[in-house]
Write an enzyme that holds these catalytic residues in place. Structure first.
Site, PDB file in Angstrom:
ATOM      1  N   GLN A  94       3.979 -19.939 -28.258  1.00 25.12           N
ATOM      2  CA  GLN A  94       4.080 -18.977 -30.275  1.00 25.12           C
ATOM      3  C   GLN A  94       4.967 -18.371 -30.302  1.00 25.12           C
ATOM      4  OE1 GLN A  94       1.008 -16.012 -32.223  1.00 25.12           O
ATOM      5  NE2 GLN A  94       0.293 -16.851 -30.764  1.00 25.12           N
ATOM      6  N   VAL A 152       3.609 -12.157 -19.639  1.00 27.87           N
ATOM      7  CA  VAL A 152       3.141 -10.813 -21.025  1.00 27.87           C
ATOM      8  C   VAL A 152       2.521 -12.477 -21.984  1.00 27.87           C
ATOM      9  CG1 VAL A 152       3.157  -9.275 -22.954  1.00 27.87           C
ATOM     10  CG2 VAL A 152       4.802  -9.188 -21.053  1.00 27.87           C
ATOM     11  N   GLU A 208       0.023 -12.084 -25.883  1.00 29.00           N
ATOM     12  CA  GLU A 208      -0.595 -11.935 -26.331  1.00 29.00           C
ATOM     13  C   GLU A 208      -1.129 -10.055 -26.616  1.00 29.00           C
ATOM     14  OE1 GLU A 208      -0.374  -9.916 -30.132  1.00 29.00           O
ATOM     15  OE2 GLU A 208       0.195 -12.325 -30.014  1.00 29.00           O
ATOM     16  N   ASP A 235       3.304 -11.809 -30.079  1.00 20.92           N
ATOM     17  CA  ASP A 235       4.136 -13.070 -30.540  1.00 20.92           C
ATOM     18  C   ASP A 235       4.833 -13.399 -31.584  1.00 20.92           C
ATOM     19  OD1 ASP A 235       3.370 -14.497 -28.106  1.00 20.92           O
ATOM     20  OD2 ASP A 235       2.020 -14.681 -28.215  1.00 20.92           O
ATOM     21  N   GLY A 254      -2.930   7.828 -43.155  1.00 14.32           N
ATOM     22  CA  GLY A 254      -1.838   8.716 -43.456  1.00 14.32           C
ATOM     23  C   GLY A 254      -2.543   9.684 -44.149  1.00 14.32           C
ATOM     24  N   GLY A 255      -2.212  10.426 -45.232  1.00  9.38           N
ATOM     25  CA  GLY A 255      -2.719  11.634 -46.204  1.00  9.38           C
ATOM     26  C   GLY A 255      -3.542  11.121 -47.254  1.00  9.38           C
TER      27      GLY A 255
END
Length: 415
Positions: A17, A137, A139, A168, A246-247
């Protein structure tokens, strides 16, 4: 109208992949991608997760559009010569083998430079230099070692990997950027160079806001996380469920039909600017004059109650109806769309993000199209190649072999 990478030739030594994602994007941009596969076997994904017996799997077809397939064994005498000629005639070689695999075929970087000083040699690796450089390694390993899993999942529950292939496919897209930069630099220098992208590095890059939060944590609690102010923080960035990160606080809430539809949910963000409109819609106009509710600071300690009240309203309507009501009010929200819904979404067909392709053995199937849109260089999606479909074509037109030489190579097992 010409394609953006027309005239660029890619020697594609990738499989599964991460590498095929990279070379498929280059092919969509118009590069001539020559996929090298093991004679009689091919890319292992051709046979993985098959839904139709003895036909290339969707795993393969959806990662190898717009390419040509050549079967070649570079470890044979004839195959070694053919491979050397392909290096000489290509602009970029892309591989995602274990470290040293191309060297063991007899083609270390120094030899590649001798054959073709303009060659760009691009590699996907699991890790960069360090203690794990030679480790395998996949995914989910990349997601775990790159920081994604430790910051994903329900609060105080086990780490979770995401369904998005950020290890991937995410690394393959990063490698595309490196290859394009190297091609541009070659226009100035006249020489190729090595391009490497480690999966751990790519995942960490996609998790940069969590690395940001790790440093902020040293100066006090993370006020946008659900653990604030009623929970506890450790010394590492915690898992935060569906918090926005987030804010502006966000969360996933149930919609009408959630009891039977696992995707009948919507993501809601209580953005400061649009909060008054949201409060009125859900029947809580009283919040706007109440100091216990009418400021972000007042709401933060009881966000669970805020979203519980929002959910009482969303459970009376389906997710698309909610979108129709809230979008004109500039309230940020997004339905949880299933793969079935995305596959059937007409607007994605019209933009070429989802494409129907006809395959000579499989028949018609859906695949993704190029997510990167160029105004003057539109992409098209062609079916994936059959194993070795273009072997003789490439050997004649690029390598320069005649029929007798091709027959000899075949007899030797080189193709």
């Amino acid at each position: 109208m010409g394609k953006a990478l027309e005239g660029i030739r890619i020697l594609d030594m990738t499989h599964v992949q991460s590498g095929p994602t990279c070379t498929q994007i280059l092919a969509w941009f118009g590069a001539d991608v020559i996929k090298i596969e093991r004679p009689g076997v091919g890319d292992p994904t051709r046979g993985q997760l098959r839904d139709i017996p003895d036909v290339d799997s969707l795993y393969f077809t959806m990662l190898n559009a717009n390419k040509r397939s050549v079967t070649l064994n570079p470890k044979t005498e004839a195959g070694n010569k053919i491979f050397a000629k392909l290096i000489a005639e290509c602009d970029v070689m892309v591989e995602n083998f274990a470290p040293g695999a191309i060297d063991r075929m007899g083609f270390p970087w120094e030899k590649i430079q001798e054959i073709n000083p303009r060659m760009i040699y691009a590699s996907v690796k699991g890790f960069g230099p360090g203690p794990y450089a030679n480790c395998k390694v996949y995914e989910n390993v990349a997601q775990c070692t790159g920081g994604a899993a430790s910051t994903t999942g329900e609060i105080d529950r086990v780490p979770m990997v995401t369904g998005a292939q950020i290890g991937d496919t995410g690394t393959g897209i990063h490698l595309v950027a490196g290859i394009l930069a190297a091609l541009l630099h070659r226009e100035k220098s006249g020489r190729g160079q090595r391009v490497e992208c480690a999966m751990q590095d790519a995942v960490l890059n996609l998790c940069r806001v969590k690395l940001r939060d790790q440093q902020r944590l040293a100066h006090g609690p993370l006020t946008e996380y659900p653990q604030y102010p009623n929970g506890e923080f450790g010394d590492a960035v915690p898992r935060a469920g569906n918090a926005s990160g987030g804010g502006h606080p966000g969360w996933i809430v149930k919609c009408k039909g959630w009891e039977t539809d696992p995707d009948s949910y919507i993501y809601m963000i209580t953005q400061v600017a649009s909060f008054p409109a949201l409060a009125k819609v859900i029947g809580h106009e009283d919040w706007l004059d109440d100091p216990d509710w009418n400021t972000p600071e007042a709401r933060v300690p009881k966000l669970d109650l805020v979203f519980a009240e929002i959910e009482k309203w969303t459970m009376t309507k389906d997710k698309m109806e909610i979108m129709d009501i809230l979008n004109p009010l500039s309230v940020p929200c997004g339905p949880i769309l299933s793969m079935k819904e995305l596959a059937n979404e007409e607007s994605l067909r019209q933009t070429g993000t989802v494409v129907e392709v006809d395959h000579p053995e499989r028949g018609k199937y859906l695949t993704v199209g190029n997510p990167i849109k160029l105004s003057d260089s539109p992409s098209d999606v062609q079916r994936s190649p059959l194993l070795g479909e273009h072997t003789e074509e490439v050997l004649k037109t690029i390598v320069g072999l005649d029929d007798k030489e091709i027959a000899a190579a075949r007899q030797q097992g080189a193709i």
